[in-house]
Structures are given as C-alpha cells and as structure tokens.
Write an enzyme that holds these catalytic residues in place. Structure first.
Site, PDB file in Angstrom:
ATOM      1  N   ASP A  63      36.433  14.009  59.187  1.00  9.30           N
ATOM      2  CA  ASP A  63      37.875  13.817  59.082  1.00  9.30           C
ATOM      3  C   ASP A  63      38.398  14.705  57.949  1.00  9.30           C
ATOM      4  O   ASP A  63      37.997  14.551  56.793  1.00  9.30           O
ATOM      5  CB  ASP A  63      38.195  12.350  58.802  1.00  9.30           C
ATOM      6  CG  ASP A  63      39.683  12.096  58.700  1.00  9.30           C
ATOM      7  OD1 ASP A  63      40.400  12.420  59.656  1.00  9.30           O
ATOM      8  OD2 ASP A  63      40.128  11.589  57.662  1.00  9.30           O
ATOM      9  N   THR A  96      44.704  16.476  60.823  1.00  4.81           N
ATOM     10  CA  THR A  96      44.620  16.886  59.413  1.00  4.81           C
ATOM     11  C   THR A  96      43.843  18.187  59.244  1.00  4.81           C
ATOM     12  O   THR A  96      44.183  19.003  58.399  1.00  4.81           O
ATOM     13  CB  THR A  96      43.957  15.779  58.577  1.00  4.81           C
ATOM     14  OG1 THR A  96      42.743  15.382  59.210  1.00  4.81           O
ATOM     15  CG2 THR A  96      44.848  14.577  58.460  1.00  4.81           C
ATOM     16  N   THR A  97      42.791  18.374  60.045  1.00  6.70           N
ATOM     17  CA  THR A  97      41.980  19.597  59.923  1.00  6.70           C
ATOM     18  C   THR A  97      42.771  20.803  60.416  1.00  6.70           C
ATOM     19  O   THR A  97      42.814  21.847  59.751  1.00  6.70           O
ATOM     20  CB  THR A  97      40.678  19.451  60.738  1.00  6.70           C
ATOM     21  OG1 THR A  97      40.015  18.254  60.339  1.00  6.70           O
ATOM     22  CG2 THR A  97      39.762  20.633  60.502  1.00  6.70           C
ATOM     23  N   ASP A 427      42.618   6.940  63.212  1.00  8.18           N
ATOM     24  CA  ASP A 427      43.295   8.112  63.780  1.00  8.18           C
ATOM     25  C   ASP A 427      43.790   7.819  65.200  1.00  8.18           C
ATOM     26  O   ASP A 427      44.916   8.161  65.568  1.00  8.18           O
ATOM     27  CB  ASP A 427      42.352   9.321  63.804  1.00  8.18           C
ATOM     28  CG  ASP A 427      42.152   9.921  62.420  1.00  8.18           C
ATOM     29  OD1 ASP A 427      42.726   9.364  61.466  1.00  8.18           O
ATOM     30  OD2 ASP A 427      41.430  10.922  62.292  1.00  8.18           O
TER      31      ASP A 427
END
Length: 576
Positions: A63, A96-97, A427
């Site tokens: 994550d 997020t990545t 998520d």
C-alpha cells in the site's frame, strides 16, 4: 552552493543557500527516488515491501500510503509526495501509489523542459491547462453513469482495488464482504452532504433532484482482527457488533437475551471507574473517634453500591467500561446476572453507542450535584453473547437498535497478514463507498491514462504558444501508469503501450459507431494483451481518477515553483 559572501550582498544568511537549477534538480531527484520505492508495487502483480523499524518491528505491505508513511523522509520536496499519498488515502482511499508515480513523472518531464529553456511559469500554466482538459474529457467521454448500481459493478470495483493486495486471490469472497458491509451502514444524506457531493462533481448527470441521496459512513464499520483459521473464515456480522472484550468474572452469564418479545437488551457504556470510592487528592479528614474510621470505609463501599444499583435499576443487563472494575463491584454484577467487561477500547464503545442508539456516560453527576443514571443513555440490542475467537473471547452484540453498524471479523495466520488484510479491505470499502455515493465509474487497467494521452496530444496541436510542448509532455507523462503496470507484470511495456495508444487513437479519430467502445480498452496483465476493461469488470470510481490527477498535478506544480532553498543553521552553527 554555499552561502554568499555577506560583504558582497549586504545580507548575511546563517545557513546554506541553493538557488536556480541546483535546487530544482535536487527536488526532482528526491521526488523520483521516493516514487521509485513504490513503483514496483503498482498493479495486480505488484511486489510487496518489507519495512523494519528501529526496534525491529516488521511491516510487509504494498500500500503506497503505508510505505511512504513508514519512511522517515527528510528531504522537504520528497515530503510533499508523502503528504500527497496521505491526502489521496484520506480523500479517496485508493490510488495512493499511482498518484505518487504520476507526480514524479510530471516533475521529471518539467525539469527537462526547464533545461531546454522553457520558463517554469510556462510549464505551470501548461500543466494547469492540460489538467483542465483532462478532467473535462474524463467527465464527458470516459465516465459511465450508473443510475442504479447493482452489486456486479460494486463487486468489480472492489475486486479491482484488492487485485494487487494480499487478498487478491480471494477477491470473490472479500469483494462481496466489502459490498455487504458498506451497504449495511446506509443512511439518509443531509443537505450538507448532498451539497458536498455536487461541489465535488459527484452528482450524476440527469439525476432527479427529488431523488433521495444516501451516505455510507465507514466509521460505522468496525474491523476486528483475530489470529487463527483461514482468511476465508472471515465473516461479517450484519446489523451487529463485536467488541474485543471478555467477561470480567467467570460467574457472569455468557449469554443475555431479551426476556420478552419486543423488549431489547439494555447496554450501559461507561467511561469511568467502577471501583471503591476513594477520597479525592488533597481531601483531609480528621477523625477523633477510631470507630468513625469503619463508618467512613463502609460509606465508601455504599457509594459504589449505590452507583451500581442506579445502573441496574435503569435496566442495564450488559455493562461495558473503558476503566477498571474491582472485586467489590464485580460481586454485585454477578449477583444481578449482568455481563460486565472492563478495559474496553474507547473508540469501540463510541461506535457501539452509535450502533445501539445509546451514549457513552462519562459521569453520573447531574446539574443539582446528585448522582443519577439516565435510562436514555442505554443502548438496545436483541442479544449479547461471549464467543471464543482464536486465542481469546469477544463479545458479540446482535440486532443493534440504533443506526446502521456492522463488524467484519478478519481471520488470518499471523499479525502481518491480518494488518495487510485490514489495509486492503479499507481501500476496497472506500472504493465501494465512493461508487455508491457518486454513481459513476471509469475503466481501469491504464485505459483512462492511454485515452487521455491520445486526447491531450491532439489538444496540444490546437495551442499556438509554448504551452504546446508542455501539454505534449503531460500527455506522455500519463503513460507512466500503463508502462509501469506492464513492466511489473513482466510484459513488453513498449509494445503493449504502443498497441494501446494505437487503439485509442483509432477510437477517438473514427466516426464509426462501432469504434466508440475502443475508449474502454485497457491492459490485460495476465495474458499480456489489450481488452475492453469495462466488459472485463476492471473499473474504479471516476472521482478516484479525477482526484488523483488533480493532486498529482498540484504537487508537481508546488515543487516546480521552488527556485531557492535556504537551510538555516541550528544554534550550534550546523546546517539542519
């Protein structure tokens, strides 16, 4: 670059100063190095990272926000990317990545443009124009409005979110779990919530204003982690609540249910000690007759007994407290046949209070200075049972009478696995919530980025200023997502991305109705081909894609604007 000579400038800076291209190169290098850490964890076949802290605790995750949060990043420009990932995590919950990777690629290309003589102000202006055009295209062409979302769309979105996580192999099971959990906390949206959705552009086109809108507060979903058994033994307590606590004494009942139909079991939730009353600090009692000491001790016990009697008389059959319960109080509860649990988590009690329609009581004092217990503070449920889960016991509360609440009990082999399952499920819950609230989705698997790249390339040719170069670079920068996805899947990135761009170009330039569906084409990373990702069920909320583009562009602009960095010395004369 060292601090300038004070004699020549008339200014003395107690520290070091970097200016111009030096500081820009330093900032971009730091941002790219941060993005390179998370790059290999993107996509359904991304790899995990093992982080070991200074005391030896191990964290295994892929994550992006969790990885960057765990790193002690010192460089100020790199910290902007860490904050960016956290912002994406709070606002959307997923992506997020990719947001960090896009931001770093925009920075790298922006820095190259500066080296080629394009002024940073022109680059910033071009990035803003490209972002505006990209968001407009997504809303107009890519977004699929789903007026009545069925479970298939939601399950597909949840599967897409968890495909890169540890629970990706069991995504059929966990996606259904996530959808059921979010739907179980459905509430009517207030006027402020509806205004917020519309401000974020979540209002679906052509929707009826009179149609009821709903919200899905994720804070009402409680996730408990218990060691042991397979991850597929995880379960959802719909309309119920589980709390990580056990009976305070063995003499208490393990099961309490309503004595007559329609009459709920009352639960008292306390944030105070249930122990023998003691004098407050600084209170001094001077006793002349030794016999009075016994009376004082007896009164101390009576005060505690009266408190417990008031709680029992209010109708409580289950008592949960965040503080301690001593043996004297326990004796009264055992005699009354009441389940009592101590040292409960305060946040868990607040959730339980919301779920059962009660309130957490912090004091029994009323406005007159007397002690009373208001029966309205009691929560209601159908039954409470102590259940053995793994190595310990938990209290299960069934049939909560308040607002929607549910608990997911996760099972797994060890702590690392349970923590990663928790992050993956969080998520997915965020993605399902966003889709239910916005009713819009876009295809995933690099489809949106490839379509935007082709569109922005064409859009750049309509610009007559230097911004044309900037917008073309922005278009190429977006391809970093499908490229990284292909590389992580051990496929030929150059060939796959070329095919993908070719298909999207055909779809956008053709007037044939049959080619309109080509805009949904994305990568199939298992087979190493391209496919219609909308039909394949690889989808994500439109708001997630729009926000990640906005956040990434703003972060890149923030760092590109910097052309001077002054690092002040501390009191000892050393640079910080």
């Amino acid at each position: 670059m060292s601090a300038p000579n004070p004699a020549s400038t008339g200014l003395f800076i107690n520290g070091q100063r970097e200016t111009g291209q030096d500081v820009r190169i330093g900032n971009v290098t730091a941002a790219i190095s941060v993005a390179n850490i998370v790059k290999s964890s993107l996509g359904p076949v991304g790899l995990d990272k093992m982080l070991v802290d200074d005391i030896g605790d191990v964290l295994i995750t892929n994550d992006g926000a969790t990885i960057l949060k765990s790193l002690e990043v010192e460089h100020p420009a790199a910290r902007v990317l860490v904050d960016l990932a956290n912002l994406q995590d709070q606002e959307v919950g997923d992506g997020t990545t990719s947001v960090v990777i896009i931001a770093s690629e925009l920075l790298r290309r922006g820095n190259d443009l500066v080296k080629n003589g394009i002024h940073p102000t022109t680059i910033i202006s071009g990035y803003r124009s490209a972002l505006k055009a990209a968001v407009s295209y997504i809303k107009k062409e890519m977004v699929v409005n789903v007026s009545e979302l069925n479970d298939d769309h939601l399950i597909n979105a949840a599967k897409t979110s968890m495909s890169s996580k540890i629970i990706g192999k069991e995504s059929d099971f966990f996606s259904k779990l996530a959808v059921d959990a979010v739907k179980s906390v459905k509430m009517n949206a207030t006027a402020a919530d509806v205004a917020g959705y519309e401000a974020m552009g979540q209002s679906s086109s052509g929707s009826n204003d009179s149609k009821a809108r709903y919200k899905y507060p994720l804070s009402a979903i409680h996730i408990l982690k218990a060691h042991g058994k397979s991850s597929l033994e995880s379960h959802l307590i719909d309309g119920g609540f589980a709390i990580n606590a056990m009976r305070a004494a063995q003499g208490m009942p393990t099961f309490v249910e309503s004595s007559s139909p329609g009459e709920p079991v009352k639960i008292a939730m306390l944030d105070m000690n249930l122990q023998r009353h003691r004098m407050g600090m600084g209170v001094q009692v001077i006793v002349k007759d030794p016999a009075e000491i016994e009376n004082i001790k007896k009164r101390e016990m009576d005060i505690t007994k009266e408190r417990i009697r008031k709680i029992i008389d209010a109708g409580a059959r289950v008592v949960l407290t965040t503080k301690g319960v001593d043996d004297l109080c326990m004796k009264y509860f055992v005699e009354a046949g009441i389940i009592c649990a101590r040292r409960c988590n305060r946040e868990d009690l607040k959730r339980l209070a919301k779920a059962t329609g009660g309130r957490v009581v912090t004091t029994m004092a009323d406005m007159e200075g007397n002690e009373t217990f208001d029966a309205e503070c009691l929560g209601g449920c159908d039954s409470v049972r102590e259940v053995r889960i793994g190595d310990g016991e938990m209290l299960y509360v069934y049939g909560c009478k308040g607002h929607g609440a549910s608990t997911i009990v996760l099972r797994g082999a060890n702590e690392y696995m349970l923590d990663e399952m928790d992050r993956a499920l969080h998520d997915s819950l965020c993605v399902v919530k966003r889709m239910l609230e916005s009713n819009t989705l876009v295809p995933g698997g690099g489809a949106a980025e490839a379509a935007l790249s082709v569109y922005l390339d064409d859009y750049a040719h309509t610009i007559e200023s230097r911004e044309q170069l900037v917008i073309q670079e922005y278009a190429d920068a977006l391809l970093v997502i499908p490229k990284t996805l292909a590389v992580n899947a051990a496929k030929d990135a150059s060939e796959l991305v070329a095919k993908l761009r070719s298909v999207h170009a055909k779809g956008q330039h053709s007037s044939d109705e049959a080619d309109a569906e080509l805009k949904f084409m994305g990568l199939d990373l298992i087979e190493g081909t391209i496919r219609n990702n909308l039909d394949a069920g690889v989808v994500e909320p439109a708001i997630s894609k729009i926000k990640s583009l906005r956040f990434a562009t703003e972060a890149a602009i923030t760092i590109l604007r910097i052309d001077d960095r002054i690092t002040l010395n501390d009191s000892k004369g050393l640079a910080r």
